[in-house]
Enzyme design. Structure first.
Site, PDB file in Angstrom:
ATOM      1  N   HIS A 140       0.949  -1.288  -0.044  1.00 23.21           N
ATOM      2  CA  HIS A 140       0.072  -0.121   0.186  1.00 23.21           C
ATOM      3  C   HIS A 140       0.904   1.218   0.028  1.00 23.21           C
ATOM      4  O   HIS A 140       0.364   2.299  -0.056  1.00 23.21           O
ATOM      5  CB  HIS A 140      -1.041  -0.047   1.114  1.00 23.21           C
ATOM      6  CG  HIS A 140      -1.988  -1.210   1.300  1.00 23.21           C
ATOM      7  ND1 HIS A 140      -2.866  -1.254   0.209  1.00 23.21           N
ATOM      8  CD2 HIS A 140      -2.345  -1.915   2.131  1.00 23.21           C
ATOM      9  CE1 HIS A 140      -3.642  -2.415   0.256  1.00 23.21           C
ATOM     10  NE2 HIS A 140      -3.312  -2.982   1.622  1.00 23.21           N
ATOM     11  N   ASP A 199      -2.665 -10.673  -2.944  1.00 23.61           N
ATOM     12  CA  ASP A 199      -3.321 -10.294  -1.532  1.00 23.61           C
ATOM     13  C   ASP A 199      -4.643  -9.575  -1.899  1.00 23.61           C
ATOM     14  O   ASP A 199      -4.962  -9.477  -2.814  1.00 23.61           O
ATOM     15  CB  ASP A 199      -2.264  -8.906  -1.205  1.00 23.61           C
ATOM     16  CG  ASP A 199      -2.814  -8.478   0.220  1.00 23.61           C
ATOM     17  OD1 ASP A 199      -1.865  -8.905   1.235  1.00 23.61           O
ATOM     18  OD2 ASP A 199      -3.866  -7.774   0.552  1.00 23.61           O
ATOM     19  N   HIS A 252      -6.161  -7.375  -0.412  1.00 20.83           N
ATOM     20  CA  HIS A 252      -6.499  -5.932  -0.631  1.00 20.83           C
ATOM     21  C   HIS A 252      -5.961  -5.430  -2.189  1.00 20.83           C
ATOM     22  O   HIS A 252      -4.905  -5.984  -2.377  1.00 20.83           O
ATOM     23  CB  HIS A 252      -5.807  -5.247   0.507  1.00 20.83           C
ATOM     24  CG  HIS A 252      -6.377  -5.606   1.702  1.00 20.83           C
ATOM     25  ND1 HIS A 252      -5.959  -6.673   2.540  1.00 20.83           N
ATOM     26  CD2 HIS A 252      -7.526  -4.995   2.471  1.00 20.83           C
ATOM     27  CE1 HIS A 252      -6.469  -6.842   3.665  1.00 20.83           C
ATOM     28  NE2 HIS A 252      -7.489  -5.712   3.695  1.00 20.83           N
ATOM     29  N   ASP A 270      -4.303 -13.267   2.724  1.00 20.20           N
ATOM     30  CA  ASP A 270      -5.552 -12.693   3.429  1.00 20.20           C
ATOM     31  C   ASP A 270      -6.913 -13.103   2.583  1.00 20.20           C
ATOM     32  O   ASP A 270      -7.722 -12.688   3.070  1.00 20.20           O
ATOM     33  CB  ASP A 270      -5.459 -11.291   3.739  1.00 20.20           C
ATOM     34  CG  ASP A 270      -4.952 -10.329   2.672  1.00 20.20           C
ATOM     35  OD1 ASP A 270      -4.607 -11.038   1.887  1.00 20.20           O
ATOM     36  OD2 ASP A 270      -4.620  -9.265   3.072  1.00 20.20           O
TER      37      ASP A 270
END
Lengths: 565, 441
Positions: B112, B151, B153, B240
Site C-alpha cells: 500500500h 493479496d 487488498h 489474506d
C-alpha cells in the site's frame, strides 16, 4: 584420579589424570589399536595399560567416548524397530520412511498443541500387532508437534504396554517417545532420532553391561562412568542407556574439549584437528565452541542429536598426492599410508618430510617416492613437494573460510540480532593431530593468523574426554491461554495461572534443569547453568490479548572441569 | 534425504521485536506459527531448500524508489529496512543463481506504500517489492517485470509506483474495492497515458474461493504474462484471501494458494498481508514453499478444512468467467478513463492528475498534484507536489532512459524550486545518473 578413553577409528587413546594437586597432571597415556570386532577388549587393554602403577582406589571417574553406536548404524547391525508416526497434515511422511515396520497413523496436533484429529484405536492396534508379528521388540512413537502436546505419543505407549510405568513391559523391551528427545521442532529429525535411539539400544546396553562388569573385575566398581556426547558434554552411563543415540559421533567433541583443556581460548578462533585421513574444522566464538544449529546427520538422516559444529574435509597426512595438468592436489583420496611408513603412493606426510617440515618414518622412502611421482609428471621433486604442502594448506584455508561465511550467514529472527549481530572473525588458529606441527607454518602463510599447536596434542582427545563436564539442556514451552507449561525432554507438564510470565518461565526452566541434574546425582554444576533462549509472544484474538506463548531454553554450558594450562 | 525439484531460498524474517502496537494484526506473533510449522516440517533439511537471513536495505535503496518526506528516517523504522532488505536478498538469490526460486517471508508488508511516502498506509510504509524491483534494475539491468499481487487488498501502492511505467505489468487480484480497504482497484484503473494497459485490476466478489482465483490465474493472468514476456515474475503474496482471515471475506484454502503459486510459477514471492496467523499462515506459507520448490503439497490441509463449506456460489463462478472473458481487452485495447483532474488530463506538455491519499494508520490526508511530462522521446519526467497540512514537498524523477531534454528539465525544476523556496523538502531521483539527492531540512 580421572580416566579418559576415546575409542577412535584407528586408535583407542587413554589417559589417567591426577587432579589432586593445584594443576592437572598426566600420570599415564597410551594408544592401542582399535579392534572393531572387540571394542570392549580395546577399552580393557587401554585401561590396563594406563592403570599400571596407579592406585585403583583413587580413581573417581571414567569418561568414555565410543564409536560403538556409530559403527552399528554404519554397518547395518542395528535392530528392527517399529516406528509409529502421527504426522497430521503437511509434508508427506513416507519420504522419510526409515525401516520396514513404519506405520503412518491418523491423528493430528497443531502448532499450539491443540488436538485437531484423534487417533484411531483400531488402526493403531493393527499397526502394533503387525510389528509384533514381525518380532519387533523396540518401538519409536512419534507425533508431529508432540513437543507441544505429547498426548498422542503417551496414548500410543499406553496402548502398546497397557501400563503407564516408565520401565519396559511384556510387549516391548524398549520404547522411545519423540518428545523425550528434547523440545526442538523438527518432525523428520524427531522420527529419525527416535528410530536410531531404538535401533542401537540393545547393542549399546550390552556394551554398557560389559564395561560395568569388567570395571568390577578390575577393582574399579566404585568409579563413576560417563559417556561423551557429540555436543561436547557427557552423560552418566545409567542415563545413556535410555539415550544411546546421544553417544553417536562424540569423537570430534573429545578433540575439541581436549584443545580447550590444553589452550586458553578467548577470542573467535579456528580449531584444526589434522588427522591421517581428514581434517576436522571447528569454530569458536569468544572462546566457546559453536554447536550445529539443528543436530547431526546419521547415515544421511538429519537428527535432533545436538553436536558441535565440525566440518570434516578430506585432507590429512595420509591423503594421496595427485596431479591434474600442472595442478598439484592433495586428497581427498587415501591410497594407504605414507611411503615413509611403507605405503606405495606419495602422501602429504611424504611431501612434508621432503620439505623438512617433519621427520616421520623413513625419510629416504618419502624422497624416493616423491621424486618418482614428480618424474612421471615432468615436474621437479622440490616443486611437487612445495606445491603439495601449499595445496593442502590452501584447501584447509578455503574450507575454513567457507565454514565461517556459512556461520555468519545463518538466519536470525530479530532486528536486534540482525543489526547488532555478531560476526565471527577468527583471530587465532589452534592445531592438533599428527601433522599439526609440520603444517603450522604453511597454514600461517594462508591464514596470516597466530597459530598454536599445544603439547600433548597426540592424546588431546583422551584428555578432553577425561575432563569433559556433564551437560544437559531443557526446553520449556508455556501457553497461558491454555494454562499449560511443558518440558518435553523431561516429560513434565503442569498447569499455570494466566499471569504466568517470561520471568516465571526462566525460573522454572532453571529449577527443572538443576533438579534434573540432581536426579542424575550431579548437583555441583549449578554455576554453569545458563539461559540460552527466552521469548514471549502476546497472543491476540480480535483486539484482546488472550495469553502469552513463552519459550525458554537453558543448558549447562559445555566445557571442561579443569585445564592443563 | 528428501530433495526439492527446484532449489528454493527462503528468507524468513519474523521481526520478533517489532510491532505497530501490541494488539495490531501486524504484530510480533504474525510469523511465529509459520516459523514453527516450517521448522517442524523439517523444510530446511530438504536438499535444495535453504533458509537465508535478510539484507538490510539502505537509505539509498529506499530513495531510489520513493519520495520520502521529510526523509527516509522519519517514515521508516529498522524493521522496514530489514523487510525491504529481505526482498532484496530473495532477488539476489535468484539473480546470482544461488536458488532457482526465492520466497521472502518477511514483515512488515509494503504494497500500500505509494510513490510518495509521508507515513504508514494499511500497515505499509515502504513498498518492499518496488524497492526490490528498482534494486534489480540498477544492479542487474533487469527491465521488464511482471508483479502479480494476490493479496486480498488492492495493491494500490504498487499500482501508483508503476502507473507510468510501460515495462512493469502490474496485475492485482483482490476483493472488490467497494467492500474493503483501500477502496480502489477497478478495471478502469489501467495505467497512465504512456503505460495504459500495463495495470490490470481484477476485483473479485466477497466469497470467491479456490475455484475463482484459479480460474482467473489460468484463463486471465497466465495468457497476459505469456503476451507480456517479462524477464521476471514476482508474486506479491498476500495470504489474506484465506477463509479464516479476520479482516477479509474470501474463501481460499491453503491448497488453493499452493496451486495458485504452482500455476503462476513466480521467480520471487514476497509475503504481503495475511492476518489469520494461526489458522492460515502456517499452512498457506508451507504450501507456497512446497509449490515453489516443486514438491508435493497434496497432504497439506488446514485442521478445520471442509471442502463443502468453501464451495463458492454459482453466481460468483459465472461472474468470474465473464470477468475472464472481458478483462483481456484492458491489456490489448485499454479504454481511456474520462479526462478530469482526478483521472488525469492534459495541461500543455504535461499530463496532470490530483490525488488525495488517506493515511489510515497516521490518520491524516495528503493531497498530491502529479505531473508526467509528455515527451514523446522517452517515458517522460515525473514530478509530484505533495502537501500535508501546510507542509509542501516536491519529488522529481528522471526515469530510466530519459532523453537529455527531460534530464535537463528535471534538474532545472529542482533548481528553480530551491530558488523560490516554495517547498520545504525536495527530492530528486535521477535514474540516468543513478543519483538520489534531497534538499531541505
Amino acid at each position: 584420579m580421572y580416566l579418559g578413553i576415546d575409542v577412535g577409528g584407528t586408535h583407542t587413546d587413554a589417559v589417567a589424570l591426577d587432579l589432586s594437586g593445584p594443576g592437572v597432571e598426566v600420570v599415564a597415556a597410551c594408544k592401542v589399536k582399535t579392534r572393531h570386532d572387540d571394542l570392549l577388549g580395546s577399552v580393557n587393554e587401554a585401561l590396563e595399560r594406563i592403570l599400571r602403577g596407579v592406585d585403583r582406589k583413587l580413581v573417581r571417574r571414567l569418561n568414555l567416548s565410543t564409536t560403538l553406536s556409530t559403527n552399528a548404524i554404519v554397518e547395518g547391525r542395528a535392530e528392527d524397530v517399529g516406528v509409529l508416526v502421527v504426522p497430521g497434515p503437511g509434508m508427506d511422511p513416507s519420504e522419510y520412511m526409515l525401516c520396514k515396520d513404519f506405520h503412518v497413523l491418523d491423528g493430528a496436533m497443531d502448532h499450539r498443541g491443540n488436538e485437531t484429529a484423534r487417533l484411531d484405536k483400531a488402526q493403531c492396534s493393527a499397526a502394533l500387532e503387525a510389528c509384533r508379528r514381525d518380532g519387533v521388540r523396540a518401538f519409536a512413537l512419534v507425533g508431529k508437534f508432540s513437543v507441544r502436546n505429547p498426548l498422542h505419543e503417551n496414548t500410543l505407549r499406553h496402548w502398546l504396554c497397557h501400563t503407564k510405568d516408565e520401565k519396559g513391559c511384556e510387549r516391548a523391551d524398549f520404547v522411545t517417545l519423540g518428545h523425550h528427545l528434547g523440545g526442538r521442532l523438527n518432525y523428520p529429525r524427531r522420527v529419525a532420532s527416535a528410530y536410531f535411539n531404538c535401533a542401537v539400544w540393545r547393542l549399546y546396553n550390552q556394551f554398557a553391561d560389559a564395561v560395568e562388569a569388567s570395571l568390577g573385575r578390575m577393582g574399579l566398581g566404585h568409579v563413576r562412568v560417563n559417556v561423551l556426547k557429540a555436543d561436547g558434554g557427557t552423560m552418566p552411563l545409567a542415563y545413556s542407556r535410555k539415550m544411546p543415540v546421544q553417544s553417536i559421533f562424540s569423537g570430534p567433541a573429545a578433540s575439541v574439549m581436549g584443545i580447550i583443556a590444553l589452550c586458553e581460548i578467548i577470542h573467535d578462533s579456528v580449531i584444526l584437528d589434522i588427522g591421517g585421513t581428514t581434517t576436522d574444522i571447528a569454530v569458536f566464538a569468544d572462546g566457546a565452541p559453536l554447536l550445529e544449529r539443528a543436530g547431526i546427520e546419521i547415515g544421511s538422516h538429519p537428527t535432533l542429536v545436538r553436536a558441535l559444529k565440525v566440518k570434516s574435509i578430506g585432507v590429512g597426512g595420509d591423503s594421496a598426492l595427485s596431479m591434474i595438468g600442472d595442478l598439484v592436489r592433495v586428497g581427498p583420496r587415501r591410497l594407504g599410508p605414507s611411503m615413509a611408513e611403507g605405503g606405495r603412493h606419495p602422501t602429504l606426510t611424504d611431501a612434508l618430510n621432503c620439505r623438512g617440515l617433519c621427520e616421520v618414518g623413513d625419510l629416504e622412502a618419502s624422497r624416493r617416492g616423491v621424486a618418482a611421482y614428480a618424474e612421471s609428471h615432468t615436474i621437479s621433486p622440490e616443486k611437487l613437494a612445495a606445491q603439495a604442502v601449499e595445496a593442502a594448506a590452501r584447501t584447509i584455508h578455503e574450507e575454513t573460510r567457507s565454514l565461517v561465511a556459512e556461520i555468519n550467514d545463518r538466519p536470525v529472527y530479530t532486528i536486534h540480532e540482525l543489526i547488532e549481530g555478531k560476526r565471527i572473525v577468527p583471530r587465532k588458529l589452534y592445531l592438533m593431530g599428527g601433522p599439526a606441527k609440520a603444517m603450522r607454518m604453511p597454514l600461517f602463510g594462508c591464514f596470516q593468523l597466530a597459530s598454536e599447536a599445544p603439547e600433548h596434542f597426540a592424546v588431546a582427545n583422551a584428555i578432553g574426554a577425561a575432563l569433559t563436564r556433564t551437560t544437559t539442556d531443557v526446553e520449556l514451552f508455556a501457553d497461558t491461554q491454555k494454562h499449560v507449561m511443558f518440558l518435553p525432554g523431561l516429560g513434565h507438564h503442569e498447569n499455570i495461572p494466566a499471569s504466568y510470565n517470561l520471568e516465571n518461565a526462566k525460573r522454572d526452566a532453571m529449577n527443572h534443569l538443576l533438579a534434573h541434574l540432581a536426579d542424575l546425582k550431579l548437583a555441583s554444576d549449578a554455576e554453569r547453568a545458563e539461559i540460552t533462549h527466552a521469548s514471549s509472544f502476546n497472543m491476540v484474538e480480535g483486539m484482546n490479548t488472550v495469553g502469552r506463548n513463552i519459550r525458554v531454553k537453558c543448558q549447562i554450558k559445555p566445557g571442561v572441569e579443569r585445564t592443563l594450562r | 534425504m528428501r530433495k526439492a525439484e527446484r532449489s528454493l531460498g527462503v528468507v524468513l524474517f519474523p521481526a520478533f521485536d517489532w510491532a505497530i502496537s501490541p494488539t495490531h494484526p501486524e504484530r510480533e506473533e504474525r510469523l511465529l506459527y509459520t516459523q514453527d510449522q516450517l521448522h517442524e516440517e523439517g523444510l530446511f533439511d530438504v536438499e535444495g531448500v535453504r533458509e537465508y537471513k535478510p539484507d538490510v536495505a539502505t537509505r539509498e535503496d529506499v530513495e531510489r524508489t520513493h519520495f520520502c518526506f521529510p526523509d527516509v528516517d522519519a517514515v521508516t523504522t529498522r524493521s522496514h529496512l530489514v523487510s525491504a532488505g529481505g526482498a532484496i536478498r530473495a532477488a539476489r538469490l535468484v539473480m546470482d543463481k544461488e536458488a532457482e526460486r526465492a520466497f521472502a517471508l518477511v514483515r512488515p508488508p509494503g504494497h500500500h506504500a505509494m510513490k510518495c511516502v509521508r507515513g504508514a498506509r494499511g500497515f505499509c510504509n515502504v513498498n518492499i517489492e518496488a524497492i526490490m524491483v528498482e534494486w534489480l534494475r540498477e544492479h542487474y539491468g533487469v527491465r521488464r517485470v511482471a508483479i502479480v499481487d494476490t493479496d486480498c487488498h488492492h495493491g494500490d501502492g504498487t499500482q501508483d509506483i508503476y502507473w507510468h511505467d510501460p515495462d512493469v505489468l502490474f496485475i492485482s487480484l483482490h476483493q472488490d474495492g467497494r467492500t474493503i480497504f483501500p477502496g480502489t482497484g477497478f478495471p478502469i484503473e489501467s495505467g497512465g497515458p504512456t503505460a495504459r494497459g500495463r495495470t490490470i485490476n481484477i476485483p473479485l466478489p466477497p466469497g470467491t474461493g479456490d475455484q475463482g482465483v484459479l480460474t482467473v490465474m489460468r484463463e486471465l493472468v497466465l495468457p497476459l504474462l505469456a503476451e507480456f514476456q517479462p524477464e521476471l515474475v514476482i508474486n506479491s503474496a498476500g495470504q489474506d484471501n484465506h477463509y479464516t482471515d479476520p479482516i477479509t471475506d474470501m474463501k481460499v484454502s491453503a491448497q488453493g494458494y499452493a496451486e495458485l503459486n504452482a500455476l503462476l510459477n513466480p521467480d520471487i514471492a514476497v509475503l504481503e498481508g495475511g492476518y489469520a496467523i494461526q489458522g492460515a499462515l502456517p499452512y498457506v506459507n508451507l504450501g507456497i514453499c512446497l509449490a515453489m520448490a516443486g514438491m508435493d503439497y497434496s497432504a497439506l490441509r488446514e485442521p478445520d478444512y471442509h471442502a463443502e463449506a468453501l464451495r463458492q456460489d454459482e453466481r460468483i463462478t459465472a461472474y468470474v468467467e465473464e470477468l475472464c472473458r472481458q478483462m483481456p481487452r484492458v491489456y490489448h485495447d485499454p479504454p481511456a478513463a474520462p479526462e478530469n483532474p482526478r483521472n488525469g488530463m492534459r495541461e500543455g506538455d504535461w499530463w496532470m492528475r490530483n490525488k488525495s491519499i488517506f493515511y489510515d494508520t497516521g490518520g491524516f490526508q495528503e493531497t498530491q498534484k502529479e505531473g508526467l511530462h509528455l515527451c514523446g522521446n522517452c517515458r517522460g519526467l515525473l514530478k509530484i507536489e505533495s502537501q500535508v497540512d501546510s507542509l509542501r514537498c516536491l519529488g522529481v524523477e528522471i526515469p530510466h532512459g530519459a532523453c537529455t531534454a527531460c534530464q535537463n528539465l528535471g534538474h532545472s525544476i529542482v533548481e528553480e524550486s530551491q530558488l523560490k523556496s516554495a517547498f520545504r523538502y525536495v527530492q530528486l531521483i535521477d535514474r540516468v545518473n543513478k543519483e538520489y539527492s534531497r534538499y531541505g531540512f
